[in-house]
Design an enzyme around this catalytic site. Structure first.
Site, PDB file in Angstrom:
ATOM      1  N   SER A  63     -48.387  49.087  15.200  1.00 26.12           N
ATOM      2  CA  SER A  63     -48.075  50.479  14.278  1.00 26.12           C
ATOM      3  C   SER A  63     -46.506  50.740  14.386  1.00 26.12           C
ATOM      4  CB  SER A  63     -49.083  51.510  14.994  1.00 26.12           C
ATOM      5  OG  SER A  63     -48.589  51.781  16.309  1.00 26.12           O
ATOM      6  N   ASN A  84     -53.446  57.529  24.927  1.00 32.57           N
ATOM      7  CA  ASN A  84     -54.059  58.377  23.910  1.00 32.57           C
ATOM      8  C   ASN A  84     -53.869  59.946  23.924  1.00 32.57           C
ATOM      9  OD1 ASN A  84     -55.763  56.096  23.701  1.00 32.57           O
ATOM     10  ND2 ASN A  84     -57.379  56.707  25.164  1.00 32.57           N
ATOM     11  N   THR A  87     -55.949  81.039 -22.520  1.00 31.75           N
ATOM     12  CA  THR A  87     -57.131  80.506 -21.743  1.00 31.75           C
ATOM     13  C   THR A  87     -57.344  79.447 -22.831  1.00 31.75           C
ATOM     14  OG1 THR A  87     -58.600  82.082 -23.373  1.00 31.75           O
ATOM     15  CG2 THR A  87     -57.944  83.009 -21.185  1.00 31.75           C
ATOM     16  N   HIS A  88     -58.058  78.477 -22.196  1.00 34.20           N
ATOM     17  CA  HIS A  88     -58.740  77.388 -22.950  1.00 34.20           C
ATOM     18  C   HIS A  88     -57.282  76.655 -23.685  1.00 34.20           C
ATOM     19  CE1 HIS A  88     -62.559  78.558 -22.462  1.00 34.20           C
ATOM     20  NE2 HIS A  88     -62.166  79.781 -22.807  1.00 34.20           N
ATOM     21  N   SER A  91     -33.974  58.150 -22.591  1.00 25.67           N
ATOM     22  CA  SER A  91     -34.864  57.077 -22.871  1.00 25.67           C
ATOM     23  C   SER A  91     -33.881  55.800 -23.161  1.00 25.67           C
ATOM     24  CB  SER A  91     -35.942  57.111 -24.043  1.00 25.67           C
ATOM     25  OG  SER A  91     -36.065  55.997 -24.464  1.00 25.67           O
ATOM     26  N   LYS A 144     -34.139  61.208 -26.779  1.00 23.89           N
ATOM     27  CA  LYS A 144     -35.377  61.710 -25.891  1.00 23.89           C
ATOM     28  C   LYS A 144     -34.536  62.186 -24.439  1.00 23.89           C
ATOM     29  CE  LYS A 144     -39.240  60.351 -25.533  1.00 23.89           C
ATOM     30  NZ  LYS A 144     -40.342  60.603 -25.673  1.00 23.89           N
ATOM     31  N   ASN A 168     -36.568  63.633 -21.344  1.00 25.98           N
ATOM     32  CA  ASN A 168     -38.116  63.336 -20.623  1.00 25.98           C
ATOM     33  C   ASN A 168     -38.218  64.149 -19.419  1.00 25.98           C
ATOM     34  OD1 ASN A 168     -38.941  61.571 -22.700  1.00 25.98           O
ATOM     35  ND2 ASN A 168     -38.290  59.773 -21.632  1.00 25.98           N
ATOM     36  N   GLU A 226     -43.202  65.479 -14.434  1.00 23.72           N
ATOM     37  CA  GLU A 226     -44.504  64.348 -14.445  1.00 23.72           C
ATOM     38  C   GLU A 226     -44.707  64.009 -12.986  1.00 23.72           C
ATOM     39  OE1 GLU A 226     -43.996  62.257 -18.741  1.00 23.72           O
ATOM     40  OE2 GLU A 226     -42.299  62.498 -17.737  1.00 23.72           O
ATOM     41  N   TYR A 263     -61.427  58.335  22.120  1.00 23.47           N
ATOM     42  CA  TYR A 263     -60.481  57.436  21.138  1.00 23.47           C
ATOM     43  C   TYR A 263     -60.890  56.289  20.782  1.00 23.47           C
ATOM     44  CZ  TYR A 263     -56.341  54.904  19.644  1.00 23.47           C
ATOM     45  OH  TYR A 263     -55.368  54.398  19.053  1.00 23.47           O
ATOM     46  N   GLN A 310     -55.511  55.268  14.732  1.00 20.64           N
ATOM     47  CA  GLN A 310     -54.102  54.752  14.462  1.00 20.64           C
ATOM     48  C   GLN A 310     -53.587  54.579  12.989  1.00 20.64           C
ATOM     49  OE1 GLN A 310     -51.859  51.619  17.128  1.00 20.64           O
ATOM     50  NE2 GLN A 310     -52.234  50.296  15.115  1.00 20.64           N
ATOM     51  N   LYS A 331     -51.731  57.978  10.757  1.00 22.15           N
ATOM     52  CA  LYS A 331     -50.357  58.194  10.607  1.00 22.15           C
ATOM     53  C   LYS A 331     -49.584  58.007   9.237  1.00 22.15           C
ATOM     54  CE  LYS A 331     -49.843  56.647  14.963  1.00 22.15           C
ATOM     55  NZ  LYS A 331     -50.991  57.192  15.253  1.00 22.15           N
TER      56      LYS A 331
HETATM   57  N1  ARG Z   1     -50.577  53.220  18.523  1.00 24.71           N
HETATM   58  C1  ARG Z   1     -51.635  53.941  19.076  1.00 24.71           C
HETATM   59  C2  ARG Z   1     -52.244  54.955  17.911  1.00 24.71           C
HETATM   60  O1  ARG Z   1     -51.479  55.364  17.344  1.00 24.71           O
HETATM   61  C3  ARG Z   1     -51.563  54.780  20.374  1.00 24.71           C
HETATM   62  C4  ARG Z   1     -52.718  54.840  21.154  1.00 24.71           C
HETATM   63  C5  ARG Z   1     -53.138  53.720  21.814  1.00 24.71           C
HETATM   64  N2  ARG Z   1     -54.324  53.673  22.513  1.00 24.71           N
HETATM   65  C6  ARG Z   1     -55.011  52.855  23.138  1.00 24.71           C
HETATM   66  N3  ARG Z   1     -56.125  53.006  23.750  1.00 24.71           N
HETATM   67  N4  ARG Z   1     -54.848  51.802  22.549  1.00 24.71           N
HETATM   68  O2  ARG Z   1     -53.219  55.574  17.971  1.00 24.71           O
END
Ligand code: ARG
Length: 464
Positions: A29, A116, A161-162, A283, A289, A291, A296, A323, A328, A331
């Site tokens: 990760s 964890n 409205t509408h 454009s 133009k 824009n 948007e 966990y 993971q 993120k």
């Molecule tokens: N990179 C892991 C995550 O984002 C960290 C936790 C890893 N824990 C484990 N028991 N492998 O979740």
């Protein structure tokens, strides 16, 4: 150095072989969680100080760890840090570099914790920071809208409205509608922040630890309100990220509605506003133009932010405690959504500050489409004592007459008015103009300029 040997020094005691290349690719990760570097170092420094204070490690080891961690962070912030995929994630990359810098004491940092609780802590700190940033961005945009509302407190425009002209309103009133929405968005981020502000650190893998740690101390050091009360929950929920995404999704939807109005209002068909060149593009083929690209793109951002919310809900759904590595995948969704929201807030703020309403066009449109028909009906109720349903009927007949004559209501003569109802007098024309119409809507929160100014004052006071 061989990357696989790096990994084995972290958890390789019982492993005879390094991971397959595909395993490394799916498992690592570091390409995204490097964004947690500052939070990882902050949490580790708090943990080390606590381990020393509780006598789990020596003061001199804690000092070496805490200083070494600052060095690692400054190396990362300087750029070009040799992040290793074999070291999987930010936690092991930081610890491995710490070991290279300070040697043996680095190995004591991971006492009484696990990745964890570490990742749950880092991520909470990161999301908390983003909630604060969202609140600040929202407040900035609210101020920009208040500026527009104040300047246009009595600028008449059509209310729809509408997407059909409904009743005249004021520009200030329309701008204040978004101030209200954004204030609730701000409240959602603040609520989420308050709920997420508990420390998972010290939950360790899931069961807590036998070391005599002080979780209150690390919680306080990281500006959490308190440690989380259940170590299994601490490492296994991501509801704080879900709440952040939900608040972000709703806020992004609000921004998209304003963006859509700016797109419509800036067309040659509406000509309600002039958008700043700074937030428009030309454009490459059509020289005439201009824009509304920024608007948007703001309109489009809910696509990814709602997507992130649905993705994380789907990742979490049905996961057994505690966990699992599934988590993971939380993120990237949150990083992407937070970036999109901050950009949308900033771009909208710039657009609103530069936005130029066109009063004549707004006024002309406000007067079109029989927009004061309700005022006429209300007058019939007030002056002639008609039940509203009858007044509605009489007014409908007058709208029909005006439509057939190609005229607007104020252009009908008194004879035409009296044909619909004999009691109508010339006084009726006083309520038919758009200015009279908006000035009369003095109910609390209504569109009358006096109400708009009162609400602007209320919000200015609230924002401080
Ligand atoms: N990179 C892991 C995550 O984002 C960290 C936790 C890893 N824990 C484990 N028991 N492998 O979740």
């Amino acid at each position: 150095m061989d990357d696989n040997r790096d990994a084995n020094t972290m958890w390789g005691g019982r492993f005879a072989a390094g991971p397959d290349a595909v395993m490394e690719a799916i498992n690592a990760s570091i390409d995204f969680d490097r964004r947690l570097a500052a939070q990882d170092v902050e949490a580790s420094r708090a943990h080390a100080a606590m381990l020393a204070a509780t006598g789990v490690i020596t003061d001199s080891d804690a000092r070496a760890i805490r200083e070494g961690l600052l060095t690692v962070l400054s190396e990362i912030e300087a750029g070009g840090f040799p992040f290793s995929k074999a070291l999987e994630d930010i936690h092991m990359n930081v610890e491995s570099r710490l070991k290279a810098l300070i040697g043996e004491p680095a190995g004591r940092l991971h006492t009484a914790r696990s990745r964890n609780d570490q990742v749950a802590t880092d991520f909470r700190l990161w999301v908390r920071g983003q909630a604060d940033a969202a609140i600040a961005g929202i407040e900035t945009l609210m101020r920009a809208l208040l500026g527009q509302a104040e300047a246009g407190a009595d600028m008449v425009m059509p209310g729809f409205t509408h997407l059909q002209v409904a009743q005249p309103v004021t520009w200030g009133h329309h701008m204040l509608a978004y101030v209200e929405m954004l204030a609730r968005d701000r409240g959602r981020f603040a609520d989420a922040r308050a709920r997420m502000n508990e420390s998972p650190l010290g939950a360790a893998a899931l069961a807590g630890t036998s070391f005599p740690i002080d979780r209150h101390m690390t919680a306080a050091a990281l500006a959490f309100d308190r440690p989380m009360g259940n170590s299994i929950d601490a490492v296994s929920d991501r509801d704080f990220a879900l709440e952040f995404l939900a608040a972000a999704a709703i806020c992004a939807v609000h921004l998209s509605r304003l963006a859509e109005e700016l797109v419509i209002w800036s067309t040659a068909q509406f000509r309600f506003v002039t958008l700043s060149d700074r937030f428009s593009t030309g454009s490459s083929i059509m020289p005439q133009k201009k824009n509304p690209d920024a608007a948007e793109l703001i309109r489009a951002k809910p696509g990814r932010i709602i997507g992130a919310l649905v993705a994380l809900l789907t990742i979490m759904k049905g996961l057994p405690l505690a966990y699992s590595k599934d988590m993971q995948e939380d993120k990237e969704q949150v990083f992407d959504a937070a970036d999109a929201l901050m950009l949308a807030l900033a771009a909208m703020d710039g657009m609103v500050r530069d936005l130029k309403p066109r009063p004549e066009a707004l006024r002309a449109a406000a007067a079109s489409g029989f927009s004061t028909a309700t005022d006429l009906a209300d007058w019939l109720v007030r002056r002639l004592g008609l039940p509203f349903r009858d007044a509605h009927h009489v007014t409908g007949a007058l709208v029909k007459t005006a439509e057939a004559a190609g005229a607007d209501l104020p252009e009908l003569d008194l004879a035409a008015m009296q044909a619909a109802h004999p009691g109508i007098t010339a006084e009726v024309y006083e309520v038919l103009g758009v200015d009279n119409s908006v000035a009369s809507r003095t109910s609390y929160g209504g569109t009358a300029p006096a109400q708009v100014r009162a609400q602007v004052a209320r919000w200015r006071e609230a924002l401080g």
